[in-house]
Design a protein around this motif. Sequence first.
Motif, PDB file in Angstrom:
ATOM      1  N   SER A   1      -4.804   7.790  12.017  1.00 39.98           N
ATOM      2  CA  SER A   1      -5.771   6.859  12.212  1.00 39.98           C
ATOM      3  C   SER A   1      -6.364   7.204  14.166  1.00 39.98           C
ATOM      4  CB  SER A   1      -4.615   5.552  13.136  1.00 39.98           C
ATOM      5  OG  SER A   1      -3.986   5.505  13.641  1.00 39.98           O
ATOM      6  N   GLU A   2      -6.747   7.929  14.171  1.00 38.56           N
ATOM      7  CA  GLU A   2      -6.552   8.241  15.836  1.00 38.56           C
ATOM      8  C   GLU A   2      -8.654   8.408  15.466  1.00 38.56           C
ATOM      9  OE1 GLU A   2      -4.912  10.336  14.328  1.00 38.56           O
ATOM     10  OE2 GLU A   2      -3.132  10.933  15.984  1.00 38.56           O
TER      11      GLU A   2
ATOM     12  N   ARG B   1     -16.895  -7.706  17.395  1.00 41.25           N
ATOM     13  CA  ARG B   1     -15.071  -8.373  17.790  1.00 41.25           C
ATOM     14  C   ARG B   1     -14.677  -7.001  17.558  1.00 41.25           C
ATOM     15  NH1 ARG B   1     -14.849 -13.103  20.139  1.00 41.25           N
ATOM     16  NH2 ARG B   1     -16.237 -14.645  18.112  1.00 41.25           N
ATOM     17  N   THR B   2     -13.177  -6.488  17.882  1.00 35.79           N
ATOM     18  CA  THR B   2     -12.925  -5.542  17.653  1.00 35.79           C
ATOM     19  C   THR B   2     -12.105  -6.282  16.641  1.00 35.79           C
ATOM     20  OG1 THR B   2     -12.817  -4.461  20.057  1.00 35.79           O
ATOM     21  CG2 THR B   2     -10.501  -4.209  18.803  1.00 35.79           C
ATOM     22  N   THR B   3     -10.913  -5.724  15.491  1.00 32.26           N
ATOM     23  CA  THR B   3     -10.485  -6.887  14.409  1.00 32.26           C
ATOM     24  C   THR B   3      -9.432  -5.581  14.049  1.00 32.26           C
ATOM     25  OG1 THR B   3     -12.078  -5.413  12.750  1.00 32.26           O
ATOM     26  CG2 THR B   3     -12.272  -8.030  14.048  1.00 32.26           C
ATOM     27  N   LEU B   4      -8.276  -6.429  13.838  1.00 35.21           N
ATOM     28  CA  LEU B   4      -7.430  -5.320  12.679  1.00 35.21           C
ATOM     29  C   LEU B   4      -7.332  -6.431  11.108  1.00 35.21           C
ATOM     30  CD1 LEU B   4      -5.179  -2.900  12.572  1.00 35.21           C
ATOM     31  CD2 LEU B   4      -3.660  -4.128  13.760  1.00 35.21           C
ATOM     32  N   ARG B   5      -6.797  -5.167  10.155  1.00 42.43           N
ATOM     33  CA  ARG B   5      -7.116  -5.878   8.974  1.00 42.43           C
ATOM     34  C   ARG B   5      -5.886  -4.939   8.683  1.00 42.43           C
ATOM     35  NH1 ARG B   5      -9.177  -5.799   4.150  1.00 42.43           N
ATOM     36  NH2 ARG B   5     -10.434  -4.349   4.543  1.00 42.43           N
ATOM     37  N   TYR B   6      -5.231  -5.866   7.404  1.00 42.85           N
ATOM     38  CA  TYR B   6      -4.501  -4.747   6.437  1.00 42.85           C
ATOM     39  C   TYR B   6      -4.547  -5.141   4.741  1.00 42.85           C
ATOM     40  CZ  TYR B   6      -0.392  -8.590   5.774  1.00 42.85           C
ATOM     41  OH  TYR B   6       0.045  -9.250   6.289  1.00 42.85           O
ATOM     42  N   GLU B   7      -3.972  -4.814   4.682  1.00 41.23           N
ATOM     43  CA  GLU B   7      -3.775  -5.335   3.202  1.00 41.23           C
ATOM     44  C   GLU B   7      -2.900  -4.248   1.922  1.00 41.23           C
ATOM     45  OE1 GLU B   7      -8.075  -4.805   0.902  1.00 41.23           O
ATOM     46  OE2 GLU B   7      -8.253  -6.394   1.333  1.00 41.23           O
TER      47      GLU B   7
ATOM     48  N   GLY C   1       6.130  -0.986   1.633  1.00 40.51           N
ATOM     49  CA  GLY C   1       4.360  -0.696   0.508  1.00 40.51           C
ATOM     50  C   GLY C   1       3.766  -0.512   0.832  1.00 40.51           C
ATOM     51  N   ALA C   2       2.578  -0.258   0.150  1.00 40.38           N
ATOM     52  CA  ALA C   2       1.281   0.734   0.328  1.00 40.38           C
ATOM     53  C   ALA C   2       0.196  -0.174   0.714  1.00 40.38           C
ATOM     54  CB  ALA C   2       0.914   1.569  -1.002  1.00 40.38           C
ATOM     55  N   TYR C   3      -0.364   0.207   1.932  1.00 38.74           N
ATOM     56  CA  TYR C   3      -1.555  -0.731   2.849  1.00 38.74           C
ATOM     57  C   TYR C   3      -2.971   0.029   2.621  1.00 38.74           C
ATOM     58  CZ  TYR C   3       2.964  -3.904   4.053  1.00 38.74           C
ATOM     59  OH  TYR C   3       3.564  -4.797   3.553  1.00 38.74           O
ATOM     60  N   HIS C   4      -3.650  -0.744   2.768  1.00 39.99           N
ATOM     61  CA  HIS C   4      -4.670   0.036   2.980  1.00 39.99           C
ATOM     62  C   HIS C   4      -4.730  -0.716   4.894  1.00 39.99           C
ATOM     63  CE1 HIS C   4      -7.297   0.394  -0.477  1.00 39.99           C
ATOM     64  NE2 HIS C   4      -6.046   1.063  -0.095  1.00 39.99           N
ATOM     65  N   LEU C   5      -5.092   0.221   5.489  1.00 38.89           N
ATOM     66  CA  LEU C   5      -5.274  -0.283   7.227  1.00 38.89           C
ATOM     67  C   LEU C   5      -6.793  -0.409   7.713  1.00 38.89           C
ATOM     68  CD1 LEU C   5      -1.544   0.709   8.780  1.00 38.89           C
ATOM     69  CD2 LEU C   5      -2.729  -1.294   8.233  1.00 38.89           C
ATOM     70  N   ASP C   6      -7.415  -0.997   8.348  1.00 35.77           N
ATOM     71  CA  ASP C   6      -9.082  -0.680   8.793  1.00 35.77           C
ATOM     72  C   ASP C   6      -8.978  -1.837   9.969  1.00 35.77           C
ATOM     73  OD1 ASP C   6     -10.376  -2.902   8.005  1.00 35.77           O
ATOM     74  OD2 ASP C   6      -9.117  -3.216   5.946  1.00 35.77           O
TER      75      ASP C   6
ATOM     76  N   PRO D   1      -4.789   5.038   4.667  1.00 35.08           N
ATOM     77  CA  PRO D   1      -4.068   4.060   4.152  1.00 35.08           C
ATOM     78  C   PRO D   1      -2.398   4.552   4.508  1.00 35.08           C
ATOM     79  CG  PRO D   1      -4.501   6.327   3.159  1.00 35.08           C
ATOM     80  CD  PRO D   1      -5.033   6.272   4.275  1.00 35.08           C
ATOM     81  N   TYR D   2      -1.684   4.127   4.514  1.00 31.67           N
ATOM     82  CA  TYR D   2       0.189   3.643   4.828  1.00 31.67           C
ATOM     83  C   TYR D   2       0.957   2.779   4.344  1.00 31.67           C
ATOM     84  CZ  TYR D   2       2.907   3.537   9.234  1.00 31.67           C
ATOM     85  OH  TYR D   2       3.940   3.806  10.339  1.00 31.67           O
ATOM     86  N   THR D   3       2.032   3.468   4.238  1.00 32.30           N
ATOM     87  CA  THR D   3       3.608   3.451   3.010  1.00 32.30           C
ATOM     88  C   THR D   3       4.358   3.052   4.543  1.00 32.30           C
ATOM     89  OG1 THR D   3       2.387   4.739   1.457  1.00 32.30           O
ATOM     90  CG2 THR D   3       4.852   4.197   1.020  1.00 32.30           C
ATOM     91  N   VAL D   4       5.169   1.829   4.786  1.00 33.36           N
ATOM     92  CA  VAL D   4       5.694   1.770   4.846  1.00 33.36           C
ATOM     93  C   VAL D   4       7.780   1.626   4.306  1.00 33.36           C
ATOM     94  CG1 VAL D   4       5.150   1.202   6.743  1.00 33.36           C
ATOM     95  CG2 VAL D   4       5.185  -0.577   4.984  1.00 33.36           C
ATOM     96  N   PRO D   5       8.584   1.422   4.805  1.00 29.55           N
ATOM     97  CA  PRO D   5       9.743   1.500   3.499  1.00 29.55           C
ATOM     98  C   PRO D   5      10.476  -0.061   4.345  1.00 29.55           C
ATOM     99  CG  PRO D   5      10.048   2.350   5.908  1.00 29.55           C
ATOM    100  CD  PRO D   5       8.988   1.916   5.465  1.00 29.55           C
ATOM    101  N   GLY D   6       9.396  -1.075   4.986  1.00 27.01           N
ATOM    102  CA  GLY D   6       9.848  -2.285   5.067  1.00 27.01           C
ATOM    103  C   GLY D   6       9.139  -3.289   5.822  1.00 27.01           C
TER     104      GLY D   6
END
Length: 156
Positions: free
Chosen positions: A82-83, A147-153, A44-49, A113-118
């Motif tokens: 993402s750098e 905090r250092t954090t990582l989130r996806y939607e 799917g298509a994701y928002h990574l932050d 944004p990031y789209t992945v096949p699986g």
Amino acid sequence: MTTASSVRIVERGFAVLPANVNLTGTVSGAWQNSGCEVTLTAAGAYHLDAVVRATLNASDGTNVWIGARLFDVTAGAVVPNSEALVYQIANSVSPTTTVVTEGGNQAVPIAVPYTVPGPRVIRIQVVKNYTGPAPATAQVISDANGRTTLRYERIA
């Protein structure tokens, strides 16, 4: 055109850096894995932050910086665009003064944004680079002060 109000969130996840990453003794330019990662469970298509917080202490004559990026562990590749430069200290040597140590900490966001096949595992990686004297302290940190954090939607 998709507006923020019309985006449907299908799935989301969140992670906090579980332990500080000490970069002080690492080789300049060598990327290090952090313990902060999330698992994207489906194609799917994701928002990574992410928010990455770093601390540095360095003496005169040092140009040191900490960088971060998102790394797709499953694909073995950097997530495109993402750098980020997290924190930099660039000091010059003054022949008329004594050596002064400077330091501080700062946090920066990464949003892509990031789209992945699986399914994929996404991890924050960090790096220290420097010229001149080695920094006294170089860390990526997470505590009650920030905090250092990582989130996806997943949006599609």
